[in-house]
Design a protein around this motif. Structure first.
Motif, PDB file in Angstrom:
ATOM      1  N   LEU A 122       0.629  -1.275   0.052  1.00  0.00           N
ATOM      2  CA  LEU A 122      -0.117   0.031  -0.089  1.00  0.00           C
ATOM      3  C   LEU A 122       0.885   1.218  -0.073  1.00  0.00           C
ATOM      4  O   LEU A 122       0.216   2.350  -0.164  1.00  0.00           O
ATOM      5  CB  LEU A 122      -0.938  -0.087   1.247  1.00  0.00           C
ATOM      6  CG  LEU A 122      -1.958  -1.179   1.319  1.00  0.00           C
ATOM      7  CD1 LEU A 122      -2.707  -0.802   2.728  1.00  0.00           C
ATOM      8  CD2 LEU A 122      -2.746  -1.411   0.124  1.00  0.00           C
ATOM      9  N   GLY A 123       2.194   1.338   0.001  1.00  0.00           N
ATOM     10  CA  GLY A 123       3.068   2.280   0.057  1.00  0.00           C
ATOM     11  C   GLY A 123       2.941   2.991   1.279  1.00  0.00           C
ATOM     12  O   GLY A 123       3.415   4.402   1.284  1.00  0.00           O
ATOM     13  N   GLU A 124       2.418   2.637   2.585  1.00  0.00           N
ATOM     14  CA  GLU A 124       2.643   3.277   3.515  1.00  0.00           C
ATOM     15  C   GLU A 124       4.023   3.524   4.317  1.00  0.00           C
ATOM     16  O   GLU A 124       4.853   2.520   3.953  1.00  0.00           O
ATOM     17  CB  GLU A 124       1.709   2.627   4.685  1.00  0.00           C
ATOM     18  CG  GLU A 124       0.359   2.913   4.187  1.00  0.00           C
ATOM     19  CD  GLU A 124      -0.615   2.292   5.749  1.00  0.00           C
ATOM     20  OE1 GLU A 124      -0.246   1.955   6.565  1.00  0.00           O
ATOM     21  OE2 GLU A 124      -1.696   2.154   5.162  1.00  0.00           O
ATOM     22  N   ARG A 125       4.341   4.390   5.008  1.00  0.00           N
ATOM     23  CA  ARG A 125       5.774   4.514   5.365  1.00  0.00           C
ATOM     24  C   ARG A 125       5.853   4.146   6.822  1.00  0.00           C
ATOM     25  O   ARG A 125       4.780   4.388   7.770  1.00  0.00           O
ATOM     26  CB  ARG A 125       6.162   6.071   5.373  1.00  0.00           C
ATOM     27  CG  ARG A 125       6.247   6.539   3.884  1.00  0.00           C
ATOM     28  CD  ARG A 125       6.533   8.042   3.865  1.00  0.00           C
ATOM     29  NE  ARG A 125       7.702   8.416   4.377  1.00  0.00           N
ATOM     30  CZ  ARG A 125       8.459   9.385   4.528  1.00  0.00           C
ATOM     31  NH1 ARG A 125       8.000  10.379   4.171  1.00  0.00           N
ATOM     32  NH2 ARG A 125       9.635   9.602   4.918  1.00  0.00           N
ATOM     33  N   LEU A 126       6.833   3.327   7.320  1.00  0.00           N
ATOM     34  CA  LEU A 126       6.953   2.951   8.772  1.00  0.00           C
ATOM     35  C   LEU A 126       8.356   3.595   9.016  1.00  0.00           C
ATOM     36  O   LEU A 126       9.472   3.067   8.730  1.00  0.00           O
ATOM     37  CB  LEU A 126       7.084   1.427   8.847  1.00  0.00           C
ATOM     38  CG  LEU A 126       6.978   0.881   9.950  1.00  0.00           C
ATOM     39  CD1 LEU A 126       5.639   1.231  10.880  1.00  0.00           C
ATOM     40  CD2 LEU A 126       7.195  -0.786  10.233  1.00  0.00           C
ATOM     41  N   GLY A 127       8.547   4.486   9.943  1.00  0.00           N
ATOM     42  CA  GLY A 127       9.463   5.050  10.517  1.00  0.00           C
ATOM     43  C   GLY A 127      10.291   4.322  11.584  1.00  0.00           C
ATOM     44  O   GLY A 127       9.920   3.331  12.028  1.00  0.00           O
ATOM     45  N   ALA A 128      11.582   4.912  12.069  1.00  0.00           N
ATOM     46  CA  ALA A 128      12.270   4.385  12.921  1.00  0.00           C
ATOM     47  C   ALA A 128      11.401   4.285  14.343  1.00  0.00           C
ATOM     48  O   ALA A 128      11.631   3.206  14.964  1.00  0.00           O
ATOM     49  CB  ALA A 128      13.594   5.210  13.039  1.00  0.00           C
TER      50      ALA A 128
END
Length: 311
Positions: A122-128
């Motif tokens: 889905l192209g979601e971002r998962l940061g640090a």
């Protein structure tokens, strides 16, 4: 994104803490069901009742959107199969032949699958920060289910019922991701009504088959009570909040709320079933709760969005 999705991020985040508590009721129902009611009959009654209530509440919206629903009717059958058949009847089936530790360990992988799928698909971002939260939450879940004795992980043996739970875990990840992938003009309640209807239709032949077996259990008053409880609390309550919050917060952030399941299940076992709480529950909470906060916390406004790619 609908205006309501833009206006209610705080409400969605707050309600996420309630979802695992509602689903814990389903674990209690699953423990009471063997010898009382068959898994497909329980799932059919649960989602059939939920569908009737939701259809009555959303009939006007569903009628207005009937052309759109008819155009993607297969999506509701697929979502109903994933969320109501596999994540319903198959869980009741699996709970008959596998232990609580195994179920909790297997289900703890569901948010990971959803998070990875949201990033890759889905192209979601998962940061640090979110990644750290996932690690903390997983560690807390494992700590709770092994009761603080990490060495017991090597002694876990998979029973036949574990295969049903594995299928349900993968199915739930697919259910959550497809809901996000397949946009819908329906509101959260109307969409759940359509999905419940699809799942109920798939459950009809399976329930008929189950009831035709020589060892089929008849529907009793106690079995009917289990159906009503499962339909209203973990059915309507948990599924509606989950679907509504996912539209607002995204699939990966909402999925991390599932890590609270083992913690809430321990509290329910203490309060309802009289099982004692241990230090491992407190230690698990000290890891799970901060982990959920890190993943569900809104990104800092100072973080700039990525620059668009020139074509």
């Amino acid at each position: 994104m609908p205006d309501s999705a833009q206006r209610h991020p705080r409400q969605a985040t707050a309600l996420l803490w309630l979802v695992p508590a509602l689903w814990t009721v389903n674990y209690i129902v699953a423990r009471k069901a063997p010898g009382v009611i068959g898994p497909y009959l329980l799932a059919f009654g649960r989602w059939g009742l939920a569908a009737l209530l939701l259809l009555a509440l959303t009939r006007s919206e569903l009628w207005r959107q009937r052309a759109d629903i008819a155009g993607v009717w297969w999506q509701y059958l697929i979502l109903g199969t994933l969320g109501m058949v596999i994540c319903g009847a198959w869980v009741y089936q699996g709970a008959r032949s596998t232990g609580a530790m195994n179920i909790a360990l297997i289900y703890s992988a569901s948010p990971v699958l959803i998070g990875l799928g949201a990033v890759l698909w889905l192209g979601e971002r998962l940061g640090a920060r979110q990644g750290l939260g996932v690690v903390l939450a997983i560690a807390g879940v494992v700590h709770v289910v092994v009761k603080g004795r990490w060495g017991t992980l090597a002694d876990v043996q998979f029973a036949a019922g574990d295969l049903w739970i594995v299928a349900a875990t993968v199915s739930w990840a697919a259910y959550a991701l497809l809901q996000k992938q397949w946009s819908s003009p329906l509101g959260a309640t109307a969409r759940l009504a359509a999905i419940c209807t699809g799942g109920t239709l798939v459950l009809i032949p399976l329930t008929v088959w189950e009831m035709s077996q020589p060892d089929a259990l008849p529907l009793t008053g106690y079995g009917l009570w289990l159906i009503v409880v499962a339909a209203i609390v973990p059915g309507l309550g948990a599924y509606w909040i989950y679907g509504w919050a996912q539209k607002i917060l995204g699939a990966s952030r909402v999925a991390v709320s599932l890590y609270l399941g083992p913690l809430y299940a321990g509290l329910a076992a203490w309060g309802v079933l009289g099982e004692p709480l241990g230090l491992h529950h407190a230690m698990g909470a000290l890891m799970i709760l901060p982990g959920v906060f890190l993943v569900t916390a809104r990104p800092s406004p100072s973080v700039k969005p990525p620059l668009p790619v020139r074509s």
